[in-house]
Enzyme design. Sequence first.
Site, PDB file in Angstrom:
ATOM      1  N   HIS A  14       0.850  -1.186   0.000  1.00  0.00           N
ATOM      2  CA  HIS A  14       0.000   0.000   0.000  1.00  0.00           C
ATOM      3  C   HIS A  14       0.892   1.245   0.000  1.00  0.00           C
ATOM      4  O   HIS A  14       1.777   1.377   0.829  1.00  0.00           O
ATOM      5  CB  HIS A  14      -0.883  -0.008   1.248  1.00  0.00           C
ATOM      6  CG  HIS A  14      -1.916   1.067   1.276  1.00  0.00           C
ATOM      7  ND1 HIS A  14      -3.193   0.887   0.787  1.00  0.00           N
ATOM      8  CD2 HIS A  14      -1.869   2.339   1.727  1.00  0.00           C
ATOM      9  CE1 HIS A  14      -3.891   1.993   0.948  1.00  0.00           C
ATOM     10  NE2 HIS A  14      -3.106   2.894   1.512  1.00  0.00           N
ATOM     11  N   HIS A  16       0.297   1.214  11.591  1.00  0.00           N
ATOM     12  CA  HIS A  16       1.469   2.072  11.675  1.00  0.00           C
ATOM     13  C   HIS A  16       1.407   3.027  12.860  1.00  0.00           C
ATOM     14  O   HIS A  16       0.345   3.312  13.411  1.00  0.00           O
ATOM     15  CB  HIS A  16       1.661   2.862  10.369  1.00  0.00           C
ATOM     16  CG  HIS A  16       0.496   3.710   9.958  1.00  0.00           C
ATOM     17  ND1 HIS A  16      -0.687   3.183   9.505  1.00  0.00           N
ATOM     18  CD2 HIS A  16       0.337   5.052   9.915  1.00  0.00           C
ATOM     19  CE1 HIS A  16      -1.526   4.148   9.189  1.00  0.00           C
ATOM     20  NE2 HIS A  16      -0.933   5.301   9.449  1.00  0.00           N
ATOM     21  N   GLU A  72      -2.559  12.917  12.313  1.00  0.00           N
ATOM     22  CA  GLU A  72      -3.503  12.787  11.204  1.00  0.00           C
ATOM     23  C   GLU A  72      -4.933  13.069  11.655  1.00  0.00           C
ATOM     24  O   GLU A  72      -5.461  12.403  12.545  1.00  0.00           O
ATOM     25  CB  GLU A  72      -3.439  11.367  10.625  1.00  0.00           C
ATOM     26  CG  GLU A  72      -2.043  10.949  10.166  1.00  0.00           C
ATOM     27  CD  GLU A  72      -1.969   9.475   9.806  1.00  0.00           C
ATOM     28  OE1 GLU A  72      -3.007   8.789   9.908  1.00  0.00           O
ATOM     29  OE2 GLU A  72      -0.888   9.004   9.438  1.00  0.00           O
ATOM     30  N   TYR A 100     -14.696   4.845   3.719  1.00  0.00           N
ATOM     31  CA  TYR A 100     -13.238   4.797   3.665  1.00  0.00           C
ATOM     32  C   TYR A 100     -12.810   3.345   3.777  1.00  0.00           C
ATOM     33  O   TYR A 100     -13.311   2.600   4.628  1.00  0.00           O
ATOM     34  CB  TYR A 100     -12.654   5.629   4.795  1.00  0.00           C
ATOM     35  CG  TYR A 100     -11.146   5.574   4.897  1.00  0.00           C
ATOM     36  CD1 TYR A 100     -10.343   5.859   3.797  1.00  0.00           C
ATOM     37  CD2 TYR A 100     -10.528   5.244   6.094  1.00  0.00           C
ATOM     38  CE1 TYR A 100      -8.956   5.810   3.887  1.00  0.00           C
ATOM     39  CE2 TYR A 100      -9.144   5.192   6.203  1.00  0.00           C
ATOM     40  CZ  TYR A 100      -8.366   5.472   5.103  1.00  0.00           C
ATOM     41  OH  TYR A 100      -7.006   5.417   5.192  1.00  0.00           O
ATOM     42  N   HIS A 142      -5.812  10.621  14.825  1.00  0.00           N
ATOM     43  CA  HIS A 142      -4.750   9.704  15.239  1.00  0.00           C
ATOM     44  C   HIS A 142      -3.482  10.542  15.377  1.00  0.00           C
ATOM     45  O   HIS A 142      -2.902  10.968  14.386  1.00  0.00           O
ATOM     46  CB  HIS A 142      -4.551   8.583  14.216  1.00  0.00           C
ATOM     47  CG  HIS A 142      -5.799   7.808  13.937  1.00  0.00           C
ATOM     48  ND1 HIS A 142      -6.107   7.322  12.674  1.00  0.00           N
ATOM     49  CD2 HIS A 142      -6.822   7.430  14.738  1.00  0.00           C
ATOM     50  CE1 HIS A 142      -7.258   6.679  12.717  1.00  0.00           C
ATOM     51  NE2 HIS A 142      -7.717   6.734  13.963  1.00  0.00           N
ATOM     52  N   HIS A 201      -2.480   2.956  14.858  1.00  0.00           N
ATOM     53  CA  HIS A 201      -3.769   2.881  14.188  1.00  0.00           C
ATOM     54  C   HIS A 201      -3.616   2.072  12.912  1.00  0.00           C
ATOM     55  O   HIS A 201      -2.521   1.680  12.526  1.00  0.00           O
ATOM     56  CB  HIS A 201      -4.337   4.272  13.900  1.00  0.00           C
ATOM     57  CG  HIS A 201      -3.414   5.184  13.146  1.00  0.00           C
ATOM     58  ND1 HIS A 201      -2.312   5.779  13.715  1.00  0.00           N
ATOM     59  CD2 HIS A 201      -3.430   5.621  11.852  1.00  0.00           C
ATOM     60  CE1 HIS A 201      -1.691   6.528  12.829  1.00  0.00           C
ATOM     61  NE2 HIS A 201      -2.347   6.436  11.677  1.00  0.00           N
TER      62      HIS A 201
END
Length: 430
Positions: free
Chosen positions: A286, A329, A335, A344, A359, A365
Amino acid sequence: MTKLLYQTGFNNEHETEALPDSLPKGQFSPQKVNYQLYAEQFSSTAFTAPRASNRRSWTYRLRPSIAMGDFQPISFDKIVTAPHSTPCPPNVMRWNPLPLPTTDTHFLEGMVTIAANGDAQQHAGMAVHVYTANVGMGNMAFYNADGELLFVPQLGTMEVVTEFGKLQVAAGEILVIPRGIKFAITPIDGPIRGYICENYGTPFTLPERGPVGANGYANQRDFKYPVAWFEDNESAHRLICKFSGHFYEATLDHSPFDVVAWVGNSAPYKYALRDFNVINSVSYDHPDPSIFTVLTSPSEHEGTANIDFVIFPPRWMVAENTFRPPYYHRNVMSEFMGLIEGTYDAKEEGFLPGGMSLHNCMTPHGPEAQVFNNASNASLTPQKYENTMAFMFESRFVIAPTEFALSTPLKQKDYLRCWDGLTKHFDGSK
C-alpha cells in the site's frame, strides 16, 4: 461570446477587470487610475519573499480598505485559536457529523473548532473547524488575519463572495481563501456542512512531483480563480475580523466588495477533487498517503510539512500478493481525517460522511479488525474504489482536541472497540 467565469492556473499571475480599462497598463500604481479608483496592494507573503513563493495582488477599488470604523470586540465562543490549554490525550478519537441547524444560522454562527496545534502568532500550525449554515451572512463580511482558510465542503453548495469576485463551491470541491481576504458565504440549495483547515503557516502550494514527472497529482490548469466583480452599495455593512485569536467588529457605510479590477497571484481559488490524477501501486504494498497530496504548507524542515492536505479518491487498486488497505502504523506526523462521501476502505463501519477521526503522533492505528480479516483473505483481482472521498489534514505538530471536541456527545466513546477482533493468530510451525 462566451462569458469568462474563472481564471485558471495555480499561483499564476492573473489579471481581470469588471469595467473596460479599469486595470492600469504598464504600472501598478499610476498617479490616477481610470474611473477614479484607488490602487491597493494585497500581500500574503513578505515583500522580499523569493519570486517563486512571493504572493501579492494589486486591487483597484471604489474605496481603500481603511475607509471603515474602529474595531470593537465581539465573541464567537466556539471558535478556538492555538495555542490552547486543553490537555491532549494520546487516544484514538472519532466523531459523528455535526448536526445541521434547525434555526437560522449563518456561517460564523455555525462554525466550531475541533482541534488545533502550533501558535497562530508564530505563524506555525493549524486549527481544524467544522461549519454548518442554512442562511446567508446578509450585510456582513469576514476576514481572518490569523491564517488562510482551506474549505472542504461535505454537503450542499455555497456562493462565496470575495473582494476578488464570486466563486460557487460544492461538495467534492475545495476552496482556499488567503489570509486577510474579506468574504461572505450564502448557502444556495439548502443547508451546508463541511470542514476548514485554518493554516497559520506558509501558504498552501502544490507539492513537488519528483520522479512522478510532469502530469501526476493536481495539475495547475485545474485550479480556478474568480474574475473581477464589484458592487457599488452604500448601505451599512458589518466587517468581522479574527485577529490574534479574538474577534472584532467594525462598521462600514458601504460594501467591502468593491474591487473593480485586480492583477496578481494571491487570490481565492477552488479545485475539484475529481480532477486529481491518482498515482498508485501496480506491484505490491500500500503506498504512503503522501502520494495523494493535493496541497502542502511547507515548514523549515524539508520534507516535513506544516500541513499536508491529502485525499483518498475513487481509484483502482491493482497490487498483487500484498495487503491492500493501509497497513498498521505509528508515525511522527499527526492525522486528522474526514469523510466527504461513501466509505473509507480502512474503516467500513462507524466512520460517517461528515464525521472525523484523529490519530496523533505515535498513536498506533490501522484497519479495523473485520477489514483486516477480509483483506487478508480477499481474491487479489483488480478492484476499483468508487463513490468514495476521504481526506486528511496531516501535520508535524500534535493536533490537540478542544474542550468541545472532548466533551461533545458527537465523540464516539466506543471507537477503540473496532479493533477488538485483532486476536493472536500466531502459528509456531510456520
